[in-house]
Design an enzyme around this catalytic site. Structure first.
Site, PDB file in Angstrom:
ATOM      1  CE  LYS A   9      -3.828   2.065   2.709  1.00 58.61           C
ATOM      2  NZ  LYS A   9      -4.646   1.923   3.924  1.00 58.61           N
ATOM      3  CB  SER A  49      -8.173   3.791   3.264  1.00 59.99           C
ATOM      4  OG  SER A  49      -7.234   3.106   4.085  1.00 59.99           O
ATOM      5  CB  SER A 105      -8.296   0.900   6.085  1.00 61.66           C
ATOM      6  OG  SER A 105      -8.964   2.132   6.067  1.00 61.66           O
TER       7      SER A 105
END
Lengths: 93, 483, 482
Positions: free
Chosen positions: C75, C150, C174
């Protein structure tokens, strides 16, 4: 907490954020909604509750020298630099 | 005309003497090429986390112990939020509602006051100035200002900084001077900081207001900044108290403001008025778990408690038979006291060593940090006098060479040919010579003026070119005159 | 026809590599080709892997290591030395990380091959990956829909088989929510289990890094690598790391699984509710004991979260102002203008909204009413879990109240978006662990996730329950259309 009386412009200034008039108006409405929603916490009886805090743990660093970055690496991300100093518009005292 | 009194409070920031910074392992060092002691943590790079320096916490607790504070059982750090380019994260890790140390006091002493008031009978030399709190935080970067731009060196950013806040107990500029001097003394004693204001290791902000004597309410307070020495603090306070008094007398109201001290001009200048109160939005730093000081940290700090100046002074009087005054001077600087204890270790007359050190050595313009002399030489020199091998006058001849050459006094005595005449036969001859040459003094003595023997003694010393042992000479003369 | 290599799990890849059926370079090449084929539709990578670098790393990989030769996506919120780390924000354009996050060091030491940086909501603020300066990431099961957020990019690359596994971060859901929406496994470890050093902080007391994988076994494998005490993270806990894969050897018999009544309330999509209830029945059939529990303060979790997380974020994001790194506005009038304009232009609306909210709840006169009260209610939420775990080994709930929604559906109403995390948020507030695993599909073939919550340090129970379910169901074997 009852009155979500947020002054978006004042708070944005504390946070060093410029807002356009349109943004300020949108945020005013949205943040008032959110503050209205979180106001439900008033219903909870917290009179005998201590605030959440992490566990008490002595995770300490011994005072032993480690490696620093070479100056050129330390400054490689700086938008503006001169004489190994990071340069900004003149600071006011 | 009303009489006014000043109310003064000091906020002192002290850089801690540690190897590394407060929350990262970069070097904690004054100077160094710009931005050479920095890492992702103290530059506030994305994703970094702070790790607390154990030594800085111990040194803060030690300071609290030395200053009679209460030590918090839990050490918690908070974030103080404000934007400034010298603060990499735009929040400072500090302590808000739970300072490590609370209350406590700095006790003043005569020698901490400026020399010119040390004989002033109106001064309370032993006053206690109470402390509000001591907390630990991180220092900010150093900035350099040019035309239209500022350059930032982050070497100092994140170094451990202690803030010591006094209560508004200080009433005069001289007390402020004495407070800072005594505080500095203790910080050095504990090895906590070198506390040199000129190097920025100790920084002081002053709050001062005046009020008519007897009035309970405080006047409007003014903050003074840019104070780079202890005497600047004193001078700026004198100036500021006069300025405020003149304003009040003239009916000009004092407004809350921050003023800048200009040392060259000896005046304060308005920097800014207090517009709106800062909103620092303090909250507990979620990156740092609270610490238990009772598990080891407090104990370690206590085990490092040094003998403090007052205790040292009493011990010097008791163990070395030095005078109260000598002891105060010796104890005023830990390096001086330590040197003295080594210098006096083997001396028969330890007070004499104190005299050599405090009078003769400092008269040479030397300081204690750089004293080149082997401390044992002090004992040796005073013992030579004590044993009658040389007299005091000769000792004064030996002393400068001992300091300049770091040579043993016994060696210097030989080199200078100073050995004292203690041979009784030789001295008796000289005494006879003096008695014969000074019938007037002899007559005076016999008439009951016992002081007249001193004149004869002086003659013998002259005849011996200063090498006679005055004690022995005195004894011989008395014997001969009383015969 | 056998399924393509890129659909393999990490564990099976490891077996094939060990048996020399394939080489690490084959794996890299096939994955690179798959990314070329799929990412144009998904937009899941902010930085697609550099083919030459990945092949070189694969070539050099030490296959004897636990993740030797296995490509893993990261990420775009975790620092990798020498790489950009944008957090999908304009404000970090031009920033190059001068250091490795601790998890990156651990992955490197374990022989993993790092591939690409995945898209996310800006600074991890959002539940749809629509708040990104890199554009929206699409759900591999329906590209008209969001992947969740997210960590939507990490979920999409694993669910869409553009990566074998990925790392994400979870502050309020997330990892788990996008895993549920993209049909993969996502684990949020106990707070303090995985070092946060190098993870760009959103809300420091809530953030944890965790794995996205195709199977529960893979999640256990990754957890063994990334967990452990880190002296660089003061909040990481010094506690031995168990061999998580050992926990998978036990089946479900004798496990006590709690079902909290508060998690089956109005607002939950009927298909999601039905799938969750069916999953609970399945657990019972496999020999687990289902017990009713109560988490009475759950209803306040969202309100608590939207005070504490923005408050912490408002301070954490203060460092982004264009002084030391990142984007700086051109020709600022003065230092204040540099701050205000850089931040105005650099942050997207959701980030601004949360900074203002967080600044407000900490500001003078409001701290006690908001932040302090929220921390007290948080304590009650934590206590609820402590009490619940005296009665059960793990807790079963839906992961998300709905399956993936359409792009743009909720962007105008932030409060509605916030409620998408209603089932996951309490886990972060209490500091416990949780996993989301596939437990069914909607009629329109959108994945549904089941959340299994464990106590503090309860990862082994969570993994055991998840694995027991997975091994007796077929959901995880379904492939998306992409």
């Amino acid at each position: 907490m009852a009155s979500p009386d947020i002054d978006v412009r004042y708070v944005a200034d504390l946070a060093r954020l410029n807002l356009s008039d349109a943004e300020a108006a949108t945020f005013q409405k949205q943040l008032s909604d959110i503050l209205g929603y979180v106001a439900q916490l008033e219903k909870v009886d917290v009179s005998s509750v201590a605030a959440f805090s992490g566990p008490v743990v002595n995770n300490l660093r011994p005072d032993v020298l480690g490696e620093s970055l070479p100056v050129e690496v330390a400054l490689s991300n700086a938008p503006q630099q001169e004489n190994n100093l990071i340069v900004v518009p003149k600071m006011i005292e | 005309m009303a009489e006014y009194e000043a109310v003064i409070g000091l906020e002192v920031h002290v850089q801690l003497k540690t190897n590394t910074k407060m929350f990262c392992s970069c070097k904690n060092e004054f100077g160094g090429a710009p931005n050479s002691h920095v890492c992702p943590v103290c530059l506030g790079m994305p994703g970094v986390l702070p790790t607390p320096n154990e030594e800085a916490i111990i040194k803060t607790i030690l300071t609290g112990e030395m200053l009679e504070c209460q030590i918090a059982p839990r050490c918690k750090f908070d974030r103080k939020n404000y934007f400034y380019p010298d603060m990499p994260k735009n929040y400072q890790i500090s302590q808000y509602d739970e300072p490590l140390c609370a209350n406590g006091a700095v006790t003043l002493n005569l020698l901490a006051f400026p020399k010119d008031v040390q004989n002033d009978p109106k001064v309370n030399f032993d006053k206690k100035i109470r402390l509000e709190r001591i907390h630990l935080e991180e220092d900010v970067a150093k900035s350099f200002h040019y035309d239209g731009a500022s350059g930032i060196d982050f070497n100092r950013a994140g170094t451990p900084l202690m803030e010591i806040v006094s209560k508004a107990d200080i009433a005069t500029p001289e007390e402020a001077f004495a407070y800072l001097t005594a505080l500095k003394q203790i910080l050095i004693y504990g090895g906590v900081s070198d506390a040199d204001m000129e190097k920025g290791q100790m920084r002081c902000d002053v709050n001062v207001s005046i009020r008519p004597k007897g009035q309970k309410e405080y006047g409007t307070k003014v903050e003074i900044k840019n104070l780079n020495s202890i005497s600047a603090v004193r001078k700026s306070l004198h100036y500021e108290i006069l300025r405020q008094t003149a304003d009040v007398e003239a009916g000009v109201p004092i407004i809350q403001q921050t003023r800048r001290w200009d040392d060259g001009r000896g005046e304060t200048f308005m920097m800014r008025t207090k517009e709106k109160a800062h909103d620092y939005r303090y909250f507990p730093d979620p990156d740092l778990l609270p610490l238990n000081t009772e598990e080891g940290l407090h104990q370690t700090a206590k085990s490092r408690l040094p003998e403090l100046p007052a205790a040292k002074k009493s011990r010097l009087v008791a163990d070395y038979a030095v005078t109260e005054y000598q002891a105060s001077v010796l104890a005023s600087e830990v390096a001086l006291a330590n040197y003295f204890e080594k210098a006096a270790a083997n001396a028969k007359n330890k007070s004499a060593v104190a005299n050599f050190l405090l009078n003769d050595y400092f008269a040479t313009g030397g300081d204690i940090e750089n004293i080149p002399v082997n401390p044992e030489f002090f004992s040796e020199l005073s013992n030579l006098v004590e044993e009658g091998k040389i007299n005091t006058k000769q000792a004064k001849e030996v002393f400068p060479k001992m300091v300049a050459e770091n040579k043993a006094p016994s060696v210097l005595v030989k080199e200078l040919g100073l050995s004292q005449i203690t041979d009784t036969a030789a001295l008796e001859a000289l005494c006879d010579q003096a008695i014969a040459a000074n019938p007037r003094s002899v007559a005076d003595f016999k008439a009951g003026k016992t002081n007249a023997v001193n004149a004869l003694k002086g003659q013998v010393m002259k005849l011996s070119k200063g090498q006679a042992n005055p004690q022995v000479v005195g004894d011989i003369l008395l014997k001969k005159l009383s015969a | 026809m056998s399924s393509p290599l890129y659909t393999e799990s990490v564990a099976s890849l490891r077996r094939k590599l060990a048996a020399k059926e394939i080489t690490a370079v084959d794996v890299a090449d096939q994955l690179l080709a798959r990314i070329e084929q799929a990412d144009g539709k998904l937009n899941a990578y902010n930085f697609k892997p550099d083919a030459a670098k990945v092949r070189a790393a694969a070539q050099a990989a030490d296959l004897s290591k636990p993740l030797g030769g296995v490509p893993i996506a990261i990420k775009d919120v975790i620092n990798v030395q020498g790489d950009p780390c944008t957090c999908s924000s304009k404000i970090l354009q031009g920033y190059t990380a001068p250091y490795d996050a601790t998890v990156i060091k651990k992955l490197r030491e374990a022989g993993a091959v790092l591939v690409g940086r995945t898209n996310m909501d800006e600074f991890a603020m959002g539940s749809s990956t629509e708040n990104s300066s890199w554009g929206v990431t699409r759900n591999p099961w329906d590209t008209d829909r969001i992947p969740g957020g997210s960590s939507g990019g990490s979920a999409a690359v694993v669910g869409g088989h553009e990566a074998f596994a990925a790392l994400g971060s979870d502050t309020g859901g997330s990892i788990r929510q996008p895993a549920a929406l993209c049909g993969c496994v996502g684990l949020k470890p106990t707070y303090g289990r995985v070092s946060r050093y190098g993870l760009v902080a959103f809300a420091s007391s809530l953030d944890q890094i965790g794995p996205f994988t195709k199977t529960v076994e893979d999640a256990a494998l990754l957890m063994e690598v990334i967990s452990g005490h880190d002296p660089k993270d003061n909040t990481s806990v010094n506690r031995p790391v168990p061999k998580y894969t050992d926990a998978l050897k036990q089946d479900l018999r004798g496990m006590k699984l709690g079902v909290p009544k508060e998690y089956f309330i109005s607002g939950i999509d009927p298909e999601v509710e039905a799938a969750t209830k069916a999953a609970i029945e399945h657990f019972a059939k496999q020999g687990a004991e289902i017990v009713d529990i109560s988490l009475p303060h759950t209803e306040y979790a969202c309100a608590v979260y939207y005070i504490i997380a923005p408050a912490e974020a408002s301070a954490n994001l203060a460092r982004f102002e264009g002084v030391r790194y990142g984007n700086r506005v051109k020709n600022p009038k003065d230092i204040l203008d540099l701050y205000r304009s850089t931040r105005e232009q650099g942050f997207g609306p959701e980030v601004k909204r949360r900074i203002i909210l967080g600044t407000y709840v900490l500001s003078s006169g409001y701290y006690d009413a908001y932040y302090n009260r929220a921390q007290k209610v948080r304590q009650l939420i934590k206590r609820d879990f402590e009490q619940a775990f005296t009665k059960c080994d793990a807790i079963l709930t839906p992961t998300s109240p709905t399956a993936a929604f359409k792009v743009g559906e909720k962007t105008s109403d932030p409060l509605q978006m916030y409620l998408a995390d209603i089932f996951t948020i309490a886990v972060n507030l209490a500091g416990v662990c949780g996993i989301s695993i596939p437990c069914g599909f909607t009629k329109s073939k959108l994945p549904i996730g089941l959340q299994i919550i464990g106590a503090q340090w309860g990862e082994e129970n969570v993994l055991r329950a998840a694995h027991g379910y997975e091994q007796t169901t077929e959901w995880h074997k379904e492939l998306p259309g992409i």
